[in-house]
Scaffold this active site. Structure first.
Site, PDB file in Angstrom:
ATOM      1  N   SER A 149     -35.077  11.423 -50.337  1.00 17.13           N
ATOM      2  CA  SER A 149     -34.638  11.523 -48.952  1.00 17.13           C
ATOM      3  C   SER A 149     -35.325  12.650 -48.196  1.00 17.13           C
ATOM      4  O   SER A 149     -35.124  12.794 -46.994  1.00 17.13           O
ATOM      5  CB  SER A 149     -33.125  11.749 -48.914  1.00 17.13           C
ATOM      6  OG  SER A 149     -32.785  12.908 -49.649  1.00 17.13           O
ATOM      7  N   HIS A 171     -36.876   4.771 -48.956  1.00 20.27           N
ATOM      8  CA  HIS A 171     -35.642   5.531 -48.803  1.00 20.27           C
ATOM      9  C   HIS A 171     -34.491   4.618 -48.364  1.00 20.27           C
ATOM     10  O   HIS A 171     -34.356   4.288 -47.187  1.00 20.27           O
ATOM     11  CB  HIS A 171     -35.868   6.662 -47.788  1.00 20.27           C
ATOM     12  CG  HIS A 171     -34.652   7.478 -47.494  1.00 20.27           C
ATOM     13  ND1 HIS A 171     -34.509   8.180 -46.318  1.00 20.27           N
ATOM     14  CD2 HIS A 171     -33.522   7.713 -48.209  1.00 20.27           C
ATOM     15  CE1 HIS A 171     -33.354   8.800 -46.318  1.00 20.27           C
ATOM     16  NE2 HIS A 171     -32.740   8.524 -47.457  1.00 20.27           N
ATOM     17  N   GLU A 183     -36.092   3.315 -44.976  1.00 18.01           N
ATOM     18  CA  GLU A 183     -37.239   4.057 -44.446  1.00 18.01           C
ATOM     19  C   GLU A 183     -38.400   3.917 -45.420  1.00 18.01           C
ATOM     20  O   GLU A 183     -38.244   4.196 -46.611  1.00 18.01           O
ATOM     21  CB  GLU A 183     -36.906   5.554 -44.323  1.00 18.01           C
ATOM     22  CG  GLU A 183     -36.229   5.973 -43.059  1.00 18.01           C
ATOM     23  CD  GLU A 183     -36.123   7.485 -42.964  1.00 18.01           C
ATOM     24  OE1 GLU A 183     -36.524   8.037 -41.923  1.00 18.01           O
ATOM     25  OE2 GLU A 183     -35.631   8.123 -43.918  1.00 18.01           O
ATOM     26  N   ASN A 221     -33.097  12.141 -42.219  1.00 20.81           N
ATOM     27  CA  ASN A 221     -32.548  13.449 -42.578  1.00 20.81           C
ATOM     28  C   ASN A 221     -33.136  14.596 -41.778  1.00 20.81           C
ATOM     29  O   ASN A 221     -32.541  15.669 -41.721  1.00 20.81           O
ATOM     30  CB  ASN A 221     -32.704  13.680 -44.078  1.00 20.81           C
ATOM     31  CG  ASN A 221     -31.670  12.898 -44.862  1.00 20.81           C
ATOM     32  OD1 ASN A 221     -30.545  12.733 -44.410  1.00 20.81           O
ATOM     33  ND2 ASN A 221     -32.034  12.403 -46.030  1.00 20.81           N
TER      34      ASN A 221
END
Length: 313
Positions: A149, A171, A183, A221
């Site tokens: 992540s 991800h 992702e 993130n």
């Protein structure tokens, strides 16, 4: 483990973590015949389940811990039974999904997989060791994806000597059977063919893809974790109570879950690990992890999974 759960309430998430059966329109455009999943924790189990149930692919789930493998299979069975009870799956479909998932404790058994998805904890040294070994254990054509992540895909790929072009970030969001996004993060050396295949496989798994540059935190993130960290700072500095912080963001900005509740669901240890990556690699003090976040992780109060975080579970 990674969360992007700003689309559901906590209660909805608990009741909707179901498998469901999708029919992919991609007709195996990806060319993948067998998937290996490395890590049988919450993320790895979810990825294995979706690959087997949605894309209908044989899956080999690897974990060095036999107890973790057994725990994961029991959880998968409970999810399948729940969907049978709700009419989302037939008994036959559930049995077919179970039959597609095999387990192993030996990386050498990855000798006939076409695509590996690593889903272990956010530990750069651990991932480097695993990708070094994967480069030796898997067929030369196999794509090596990481569910990281926040950690640089280029750095992970550097450990897979001679296979750098085949390493990519994939991800998934948590819980994998529910969250629609993946992702995709190509590293500096990742080939266009590997990128295309990874996108096609994600679509076959019923996901929508976005592509991010290989930068710390990627998109999800890079935006989510500073928001959570700032909420923790607001709480530790006495700006408001935890309940009022969460209520303000839920009712004032239409977030279905407050940031401190969300942090508990993600795991405070995971939040801290990602914030450390952002702070160390970007060098900006705005990414400094909250003092309180560090203290709570030290105390073992890491959220829902431990029974205590900002709230008691």
């Amino acid at each position: 483990m990674v969360f992007a759960p700003l689309a559901r309430t906590a209660a909805a998430r608990a009741s909707h973590w179901s498998v469901k059966s999708f029919h992919s329109s991609s007709a195996n455009l990806h060319g993948v015949k067998r998937v290996g999943v490395l890590g049988a924790g919450q993320m790895g189990l979810g990825i294995a389940l979706v690959a087997a149930n949605v894309s209908k692919l044989p899956v080999l789930l690897l974990d060095s811990n036999e107890a973790q493998l057994n725990k994961g299979l029991k959880f998968m069975d409970s999810l399948l039974k729940k969907d049978i009870a709700k009419g989302r799956l037939t008994e036959q479909q559930a049995d077919e999904t179970r039959a597609r998932v095999k387990t192993t404790q030996k990386m050498a058994d990855f000798g006939d997989v076409d695509f590996v998805i690593e889903a272990v904890s956010e530990n750069p040294a651990l991932k480097a060791t695993l990708f070094r070994d994967l480069a030796q254990a898997t067929p030369k054509h196999a794509i090596l994806a990481s569910n990281t992540s926040s950690i640089s895909i280029t750095k992970i790929a550097a450990a897979a000597k001679g296979r750098e072009e085949q390493v990519i970030g994939m991800h998934f969001m948590n819980p994998v059977p529910v969250m629609k996004l993946v992702e995709i993060i190509p590293g500096l050396a990742t080939s266009n063919e590997v990128l295309r295949t990874t996108k096609d496989l994600a679509v076959a798994m019923g996901k929508t893809c976005t592509v991010s540059q290989d930068v710390p935190g990627f998109v999800a993130n890079r935006l989510l974790m500073p928001y959570i960290n700032e909420a923790i700072i607001a709480y530790e500095t006495g700006i408001a109570s935890k309940e009022d912080i969460d209520t303000t963001m839920k009712l004032g900005t239409n977030m279905p879950m407050g940031p401190l509740t969300l942090a508990d669901f993600i795991g405070l240890d995971t939040c801290l690990a990602i914030m450390k990556v952002l702070h160390e690699q970007l060098g900006d003090t705005k990414y400094r992890p909250s003092v309180l976040l560090n203290k709570m992780v030290d105390a073992g109060w890491v959220g829902k999974k431990s029974g205590r975080g900002f709230y008691v579970y």
